[in-house]
Enzyme design. Structure first.
Site, PDB file in Angstrom:
ATOM      1  N   GLU A  84       0.839  -1.349  -0.034  1.00 43.94           N
ATOM      2  CA  GLU A  84       0.108   0.142  -0.208  1.00 43.94           C
ATOM      3  C   GLU A  84       0.725   1.324   0.017  1.00 43.94           C
ATOM      4  O   GLU A  84       0.518   2.215  -0.709  1.00 43.94           O
ATOM      5  CB  GLU A  84      -0.886  -0.209   1.381  1.00 43.94           C
ATOM      6  CG  GLU A  84      -1.875   1.072   1.425  1.00 43.94           C
ATOM      7  CD  GLU A  84      -2.845   1.363   0.358  1.00 43.94           C
ATOM      8  OE1 GLU A  84      -3.117   0.325  -0.453  1.00 43.94           O
ATOM      9  OE2 GLU A  84      -3.629   2.188   0.359  1.00 43.94           O
ATOM     10  N   ASP A  85       1.906   1.279   0.836  1.00 42.95           N
ATOM     11  CA  ASP A  85       2.538   2.666   1.080  1.00 42.95           C
ATOM     12  C   ASP A  85       3.847   2.827   0.660  1.00 42.95           C
ATOM     13  O   ASP A  85       4.683   3.678   0.527  1.00 42.95           O
ATOM     14  CB  ASP A  85       2.537   2.781   2.693  1.00 42.95           C
ATOM     15  CG  ASP A  85       1.311   3.218   3.398  1.00 42.95           C
ATOM     16  OD1 ASP A  85       0.483   3.329   2.668  1.00 42.95           O
ATOM     17  OD2 ASP A  85       1.313   2.922   4.499  1.00 42.95           O
TER      18      ASP A  85
END
Ligand code: MN
Length: 712
Positions: A84-85
């Site tokens: 995700e990050d």
């Protein structure tokens, strides 16, 4: 403030220390490898609080380590935000680690993309994806729950509006899921944190009130603890007792859902006893029921019948010293672990790597969801099914025509009848639950179909108030009973007056309306009905009114006190104005007399009730009564059963009583001489014949020494 920050700051060394208590050296080093990868990927990133980002995944892994989750799950937890990050791809995770870990991290990332704003229609698709993820590997949900828990713990740094939104989402989505999976320690913490963020004022006020109440009587708490501990030692049962803290959120829920008053909730003392074996649970229950009197009808056996999320325990409520209610839970260590961790508690029993779903109840639930999902292409329909499982405060029941009636959890057939229509409730006589006849007190479960059978001349029974829980049902029953009480009192008054007049040789019909009206106004009543009601309730003696009515010349002589001619017939249906004495518990077939209790009506006693002597001395008003041939209703009576001390005797006898079609209202047991005990049951029976059958059955149980009825 600094204290808070330190609590949230988990270092990898702390995590490894914890892991070494239950994982192998190799497994711990694998987790460490995941940490190195994640720390590198998140390098330079910070959280809103300013601390290094890596603290967050470590904290999430730590929550899962406390549940003793397997090392793959922990590795995925540490890596849960890298896709995700940080631009790391699923393929890369598959390469560096393995398919299993890549799938877990990918599953969590997909969930992160879903925003669960509410239970609204627009979210149906997201729900569906979430459920699907769960059915594939429930560890995805466990990681997501741990992620949410840590985010809730660190909510303080968010803007209030955003914090509130996240709290709402936690209440709508994550708390129900934690509940459904039985992960109660996580659920309780989420509940407290979410309430604090969403209703800060309510939380603050309630917390103060709850603290005040529980801190009120510390000496009483230690006194009870000591009494229980001493009893545990006496019984020679290994077990530990501890007081349970009252939770603000659950107190709040009870106030909202059950409309309970804070004072009733806060002034309850809660204890838990943990023992070694299932057998010890029941023996401990017996010992505790012996120590303090149990509150009738409050005993729940979640060991024999576990809750849907796998929870097992015995629950009972006792009358403690000074009459304070004591909520008591008794369970084994294993059950306690399941109670705290739910589905996660089953993990470390499994040896094979990558074992996914384990807990039977949860597995069953997930299987069902998958089936619903397959059979309904429509997201909304799927959501309806899921909501039923996720929002356990409501029960959805169908009418025979397929209309859905929504009732609060715990609602019974009577609540359903009144929810359909007041008249259906008032005239309800029986019900078919999924085509089977069922008692009106039956609690409803999701998805059942219910048909109410009515009769025009049927009327509500006061006993319904014991198990009707919805406001509508209770209010309608009460209003009807008030009216019924007046009618019944007038009817009884008419019978009483007629009987007295008959003894004087006059028929009530022979007395003219005018004569009666004169009497009514002379005695200061509004109308004839009111006079009859007052007679029926015992506020006016029928004999005196009869004498006043009969003009003196018609009355030849003083008619003696005994009235051999006509004793009043008890039909059993006059429950509002005819009561049955608790002391002797008369049942149809017994010889009976009755005594007037002004304002409340008649109380029927057994002719051999020892209390009758006292009433005679007090000069109370007697009345000869007899049972009608077709007497109706259920009657309470108390019996004593002497048994040899054998494990499970109480359960055997209780099961047989239930099988004989009788309800148990109260049980007490006391040891007599170490070898034998007396069990005292208060039962509901139809009549003497029913009781005689029951006696025959009980006498046939091995180790039953004697059965006797208790009168007075
Ligand atoms: Mn996260």
């Amino acid at each position: 403030m600094t204290g808070d920050v330190r609590i949230n700051r988990y270092l990898i060394s702390d995590l490894c220390d914890e892991l070494e208590t239950y994982l192998t050296q190799h497994q711990v080093s694998e987790v460490y490898r995941a940490y190195l990868f994640s720390a590198d990927a998140h390098a330079g990133q910070t959280r809103l609080s300013g601390e290094p980002y890596i603290y967050h995944p470590i904290a999430v892994a730590h929550i899962l380590a406390q549940m003793h989750m397997d090392h793959k799950c922990l590795m995925a937890a540490i890596l849960h935000d890298v896709i995700e990050d940080t631009g790391t791809g699923k393929a890369q995770l598959n390469q560096v680690f393995d398919q299993e870990i890549a799938d877990l991290v990918d599953g969590v990332s997909k969930l992160t993309h879903l925003t669960f704003a509410s239970k609204a229609e627009a979210q149906a698709e997201n729900f569906q994806k979430m459920m699907l993820a769960m059915t594939q590997d429930i560890r995805v949900i466990l990681i997501k729950l741990a992620d949410r828990l840590h985010n809730m713990r660190t909510l303080g740094v968010m803007r209030p509006a955003k914090a509130r939104r996240i709290a709402r989402e936690t209440i709508d989505i994550y708390i129900p899921i934690a509940n459904r999976l039985g992960i109660n320690n996580v659920r309780h913490e989420l509940e407290e944190l979410a309430m604090q963020a969403h209703w800060p004022w309510r939380h603050a006020i309630l917390q103060k009130a709850v603290m005040k109440c529980s801190g009120n009587r510390p000496e009483l708490v230690s006194n009870i603890t000591e009494m229980i501990t001493r009893r545990i030692q006496q019984e020679d049962l290994p077990g530990a007792v501890d007081g349970r803290k009252k939770r603000v959120y659950s107190t709040y829920r009870k106030m909202v859902v059950k409309r309970s008053r804070l004072i009733d909730l806060a002034d309850v003392f809660a204890f838990r006893i943990i023992v070694d074996t299932v057998d010890a649970c029941y023996r401990m229950l017996g010992a505790m029921h012996n120590l303090y009197r149990p509150m009738p009808g409050k005993f729940k056996d979640y060991i024999a019948i576990p809750k849907a999320n796998g929870y097992q325990s015995l629950h009972t409520i006792l009358f403690g010293p000074q009459g304070v209610p004591i909520e008591l839970q008794i369970r084994t260590r294993d059950m306690h672990r399941v109670a705290e961790q739910g589905i996660a508690a089953h993990w470390h029993y499994k040896d094979e790597p990558g074992g996914s779903v384990t807990s039977d109840a949860a597995a069953e639930w997930l299987r069902n969801l998958l089936e619903v999902q397959k059979s309904s292409g429509d997201s909304m329909e799927f959501l309806e099914h899921v909501k039923i499982d996720l929002f356990p405060d409501e029960v959805y029941v169908f009418t025979p025509r397929g209309k859905i009636i929504v009732l609060p959890r715990g609602a019974t057939i009577i609540d359903f009848a009144y929810a359909v229509h007041s008249d259906v409730g008032n005239q309800c006589v029986a019900a078919r639950l999924d085509r089977q006849l069922a008692p009106l007190r039956t609690r409803l479960n999701n998805g059942q179909t219910l048909e109410i059978l009515t009769k025009d001349d049927a009327k509500p029974n006061p006993a319904w108030l014991n198990f009707a829980i919805t406001g509508k049902a209770r209010a309608t029953i009460r209003a009807y009973l008030k009216r019924l009480e007046r009618q019944e009192a007038a009817e009884l008054g008419r019978r009483l007056l007629g009987r007295e007049l008959q003894e004087m040789g006059v028929s009530l019909d022979a007395i003219s309306k005018a004569e009666l009206q004169v009497m009514v106004s002379e005695l200061g009543h509004a109308d004839c009905d009111e006079l009859l009601q007052q007679i029926g309730l015992g506020n006016r003696a029928a004999r005196l009114v009869a004498r006043l009515l009969v003009v003196p010349e018609k009355q030849d002589e003083e008619t003696g006190l005994d009235s051999s001619q006509g004793s009043l017939v008890i039909k059993g249906s006059e429950r509002m104005v005819v009561n049955f004495a608790k002391c002797c518990g008369p049942i149809p077939g017994d010889p009976i007399v009755s005594i007037f209790n002004p304002g409340r009506g008649m109380v029927v006693h057994h002719q051999s009730c020892p209390n009758l002597g006292d009433f005679r001395r007090q000069g109370k008003d007697w009345l000869d009564v007899q049972w009608a041939d077709d007497v109706q209703g259920e009657f309470h009576t108390t019996i004593r059963i002497d048994v040899n001390n054998q494990r499970g005797m109480l359960a055997t006898v209780a099961a047989l009583i239930a099988e004989a079609g009788s309800n148990i209202e109260d049980v007490r047991s006391e040891e007599r001489d170490g070898l034998s005990s007396s069990l005292r049951f208060t039962l509901v029976v139809k009549d003497r014949k029913h009781l005689a059958t029951l006696f025959r059955w009980i006498r046939a149980i091995p180790n039953v020494l004697k059965v006797a009825r208790l009168i007075g």
